[in-house]
Structures are given as C-alpha cells and as structure tokens.
Design an enzyme around this catalytic site. Structure first.
Site, PDB file in Angstrom:
ATOM      1  N   ARG A  97      94.593  -7.975  52.763  1.00 56.91           N
ATOM      2  CA  ARG A  97      93.648  -9.019  52.133  1.00 56.91           C
ATOM      3  C   ARG A  97      94.488  -9.603  50.833  1.00 56.91           C
ATOM      4  O   ARG A  97      94.805 -10.729  50.595  1.00 56.91           O
ATOM      5  CB  ARG A  97      92.374  -8.296  51.754  1.00 56.91           C
ATOM      6  CG  ARG A  97      91.436  -8.565  52.494  1.00 56.91           C
ATOM      7  CD  ARG A  97      90.173  -7.712  51.956  1.00 56.91           C
ATOM      8  NE  ARG A  97      90.435  -6.487  51.927  1.00 56.91           N
ATOM      9  CZ  ARG A  97      90.071  -5.578  52.893  1.00 56.91           C
ATOM     10  NH1 ARG A  97      89.452  -5.592  54.010  1.00 56.91           N
ATOM     11  NH2 ARG A  97      90.707  -4.023  52.772  1.00 56.91           N
ATOM     12  N   ILE A  98      94.887  -8.783  50.045  1.00 57.44           N
ATOM     13  CA  ILE A  98      95.581  -9.147  48.758  1.00 57.44           C
ATOM     14  C   ILE A  98      96.955  -9.878  48.882  1.00 57.44           C
ATOM     15  O   ILE A  98      97.090 -11.077  48.609  1.00 57.44           O
ATOM     16  CB  ILE A  98      95.683  -8.078  47.721  1.00 57.44           C
ATOM     17  CG1 ILE A  98      94.266  -7.530  47.559  1.00 57.44           C
ATOM     18  CG2 ILE A  98      96.237  -8.454  46.367  1.00 57.44           C
ATOM     19  CD1 ILE A  98      94.217  -6.132  46.758  1.00 57.44           C
ATOM     20  N   ARG A 143      99.830   0.184  43.538  1.00 58.68           N
ATOM     21  CA  ARG A 143      99.870   1.575  42.759  1.00 58.68           C
ATOM     22  C   ARG A 143     101.082   1.939  42.379  1.00 58.68           C
ATOM     23  O   ARG A 143     102.236   1.813  42.949  1.00 58.68           O
ATOM     24  CB  ARG A 143      99.281   2.686  43.661  1.00 58.68           C
ATOM     25  CG  ARG A 143      97.829   2.489  44.214  1.00 58.68           C
ATOM     26  CD  ARG A 143      97.005   2.940  42.726  1.00 58.68           C
ATOM     27  NE  ARG A 143      95.551   2.928  43.200  1.00 58.68           N
ATOM     28  CZ  ARG A 143      94.828   1.984  43.079  1.00 58.68           C
ATOM     29  NH1 ARG A 143      95.271   0.760  42.585  1.00 58.68           N
ATOM     30  NH2 ARG A 143      93.380   2.039  43.495  1.00 58.68           N
ATOM     31  N   GLU A 159     100.367   7.059  35.460  1.00 60.14           N
ATOM     32  CA  GLU A 159      99.395   6.105  34.500  1.00 60.14           C
ATOM     33  C   GLU A 159      98.531   7.088  33.695  1.00 60.14           C
ATOM     34  O   GLU A 159      98.116   8.026  34.324  1.00 60.14           O
ATOM     35  CB  GLU A 159      98.717   5.269  35.637  1.00 60.14           C
ATOM     36  CG  GLU A 159      98.226   4.199  34.811  1.00 60.14           C
ATOM     37  CD  GLU A 159      97.543   2.931  36.106  1.00 60.14           C
ATOM     38  OE1 GLU A 159      98.506   2.522  36.931  1.00 60.14           O
ATOM     39  OE2 GLU A 159      96.562   2.842  35.987  1.00 60.14           O
ATOM     40  N   HIS A 177      97.036  -2.121  34.010  1.00 60.14           N
ATOM     41  CA  HIS A 177      96.094  -1.895  35.322  1.00 60.14           C
ATOM     42  C   HIS A 177      94.864  -2.938  35.161  1.00 60.14           C
ATOM     43  O   HIS A 177      93.584  -2.403  35.026  1.00 60.14           O
ATOM     44  CB  HIS A 177      95.902  -0.463  35.477  1.00 60.14           C
ATOM     45  CG  HIS A 177      95.632  -0.540  37.006  1.00 60.14           C
ATOM     46  ND1 HIS A 177      95.519   0.664  37.493  1.00 60.14           N
ATOM     47  CD2 HIS A 177      95.006  -1.229  37.993  1.00 60.14           C
ATOM     48  CE1 HIS A 177      95.305   0.750  38.782  1.00 60.14           C
ATOM     49  NE2 HIS A 177      94.825  -0.705  39.154  1.00 60.14           N
TER      50      HIS A 177
HETATM   51  C1  GLV Z   1      92.102  -1.054  41.598  1.00 55.76           C
HETATM   52  O1  GLV Z   1      93.343  -0.927  41.365  1.00 55.76           O
HETATM   53  C2  GLV Z   1      91.407  -0.932  42.760  1.00 55.76           C
HETATM   54  O2  GLV Z   1      92.218  -0.205  43.725  1.00 55.76           O
HETATM   55  O3  GLV Z   1      90.441  -1.176  43.177  1.00 55.76           O
END
Ligand code: GLV
Length: 347
Positions: A177-178, A262, A291, A309
C-alpha cells in the site's frame, strides 16, 4: 439529612450494580481523540493517562486482569508480556500498521488475536517519504541551517547544489500500500519507477494508467539501476538488515537511500560507513535500528536528513489510527464488526 443521603447512596449503588459491567482494556499510553472517548465508552480503561511508553512493570502487571490491550509501537509486547497476560485477554490491538513490536507467535500460541491499523496511514507515510526525498535531494535542511546561522550573503551559482529529482529513477523496495502510494506521487516528477515485491509483479489492473512501473525480480538489480531507493517492507526475519554493506555497495554512486519503514531493515553501522566514504549521496531516515538511539557517527554527517519517526504523524492520520485500533479491540471483544487481524488462524 444523613439518612436521606445514605438512602441515595444505596439507590445509586444498586443502580450501578444493575449496569452491565464493561469489559476491561489496558491502554498502554494516551491516544488521540475521538478514539480515546470511544474506548472509554466501550471499556473500563486501565492506564493510558500519560503520553509516555508504559514501563516494563506496568506492562507485566496491567495485562493480568483485562479483556483487551491497546498498545503502541513504543511498547515491546514480547513473550514475557504475552505470558504474563491473564486468561481473559482476547486481543492485543496495536495502534500501528507494523506489528514487529509484538511477539505474534507467542500471542497465537495463547489464542490471543493481534490487530493492526493498515490503510489509514498510507498517504501520510507516502507524503513524508516524499518530504525526505525532496529535502535530501535539494539540501533543504542544510539550506535552512545556513540561513539561520547568517551564512547567506547572497545568491551564488555554486551554493548548496543538489540533485535533480525530476526524471530520476525511483527504486521501491516493497510495493505494498505505502510503496504504491509513493510510486503514484512519482508520476508528477516524471520518474520511472522500479520495484521489487514479495508477491511478484503487480497485476496490470493495479498499475495506474500511463505509469512507468517496472518489476525487478532481484533487489540487486533495483539497487544498481536506481537514483533513489525507498524502503517500504515490514520488519521480519526476512527483512532484518535487508540493506547492508553489500547492498549499499551496489547502489549508484551519489544515490540516495530513504527509510520510512523500520530501522532494523538497514544495517545502520554499514550505512554510516557508506555515507562517510562518500559513495552514497545521502540518506533520509525516519526510523532507526535501535530507536530512539542513533548509530555512532550518524548525526555528524551532512548528507543525511533525520526525522523522529513521523511517517504517520498528522493530526488526521493519528486520529484515524486511534479510532481503528479502538474499533479493532471492540470488534474482537464483543464479536461484532470488522477487525484487521494479523493472525487470523486464532479466530
Ligand atoms: C508506524 O510506523 C506504523 O507502523 O504505523
């Protein structure tokens, strides 16, 4: 007066006793409205009054006597936490699309449903990816620093020259999707897009009309052919350190690496070394391997843009994520409505 008051107290207590008791949820951290109010309406809420990650002690003790847990990616819901849950716990609802902070196998073994929030943060994350691409290519952060520090005497033909984004080749690693939302935005910059995808090439119907999206079977080929490489894979055993020293050495000299997925997808020490040696043009990072700690040397580099983030960080998107996480928890506990379940085998 005293008697009447006592009578009233008794009546109120009796009325409360008649109310159906609400299920209990452990909220690990304060979440945005309107999700918070919906959660309070549906559940008796334990925790979640402060905007900070839950401590280990809070996690281990608050999971004992609840029907649901609503957590965020700042909480590690590992085997120890899952094993500390009481028999009532039905669902771990993560307010994130990524769920690498949860030991899903441990939850599945105890027949606990795990849910996430896909879809609602796609565009915000794609927009942020583009902020990094443009900021890095056109040296926006360095420029801002220069102006603030009073080092801008006048326009100059050689001042902070960047690299052209228009027409550059964009390599997308993980065309979900992204990844696809990032690729759609590339059309405005007339960029050819190369992609690798676990499931193989996209169906023609999924490729926007006129888009120049080309599938590559091998990640190595994508790395060799792209000017900008953007990572959009989930973190799991197959993607941990997907980009390490060898992969970085395959990238074009002067090219850019963008990571809004990530942190552990990239070997950060190898990235620092590649950026120092100057072969890689730069990196735009929203996420980090450990992180919120950064690999030694990263902050000292000029050719990086570093964000805390922020991928899903708009008011609208965070609101939608909270609402979806609440809906997921309600759907599982009440057995009504739809939930986005990552381990459907337990249903
Ligand atoms: C953000 O990093 C998410 O996984 O929603």
């Amino acid at each position: 007066m005293a008697d009447a008051g006592a009578g009233l107290d008794r009546v109120t207590a009796d009325a409360r006793a008649d109310e159906p008791t609400k299920p209990r949820v452990f909220l690990t951290r304060l979440i945005p409205e309107p999700g918070l109010t919906s959660l309070r309406e549906a559940f008796e809420v334990v925790g979640g009054t402060e905007d900070r990650p839950a401590t280990r002690e809070e996690l281990l003790s608050n999971v004992r006597d609840v029907d649901a847990m609503l957590c965020l990616l700042t909480e590690s819901i590992d085997k120890e936490v899952v094993d500390a849950t009481g028999p009532r716990l039905r669902v771990i609802s993560n307010m994130a699309v990524g769920f690498d902070n949860i030991d899903v196998a441990a939850a599945t073994a105890r027949r606990i449903v795990v849910t996430n929030t896909p879809g609602v943060l796609t565009d915000a994350t794609a927009d942020l990816t583009w902020s990094l691409i443009l900021a890095l290519s056109r040296r926006v952060v360095e420029g801002d620093r220069l102006v603030r520090e009073g080092r801008f005497p006048t326009w100059g033909p050689f001042v902070l020259l960047g690299r052209e984004v228009f027409g550059a080749t964009l390599g997308i690693v993980g065309m979900g999707r992204i990844g696809q939302a990032v690729a759609r935005r590339a059309a405005g910059f007339e960029m050819p897009v190369l992609y690798v995808r676990r499931g193989g090439p996209l169906a023609d119907a999924d490729i926007p009309c006129g888009a120049r999206w080309e599938y590559r079977e091998e990640l190595d080929d994508l790395l060799r052919e792209s000017d900008i490489v953007s990572l959009h894979v989930p973190l799991d055993q197959r993607t941990r350190h997907l980009i390490g020293e060898r992969e970085l050495s395959l990238m074009r000299p002067g090219s850019f690496l963008i990571n809004t997925s990530r942190g552990p997808v990239v070997d950060e020490a190898a990235l620092v070394a590649a950026l120092r040696e100057g072969e890689l043009g730069g990196a735009g990072l929203d996420v980090y391997e450990r992180e919120p700690e950064l690999a030694p040397g990263l902050v000292g580099l000029d050719n990086v843009v570093l964000l805390p983030h922020l991928g899903s960080g708009t008011r609208e998107t965070r609101g939608r994520m909270a609402e979806m996480a609440v809906r997921n928890a309600i759907a599982i506990v009440r057995g009504e409505g739809k939930a986005s379940v990552v381990n459907p085998e337990v249903l």
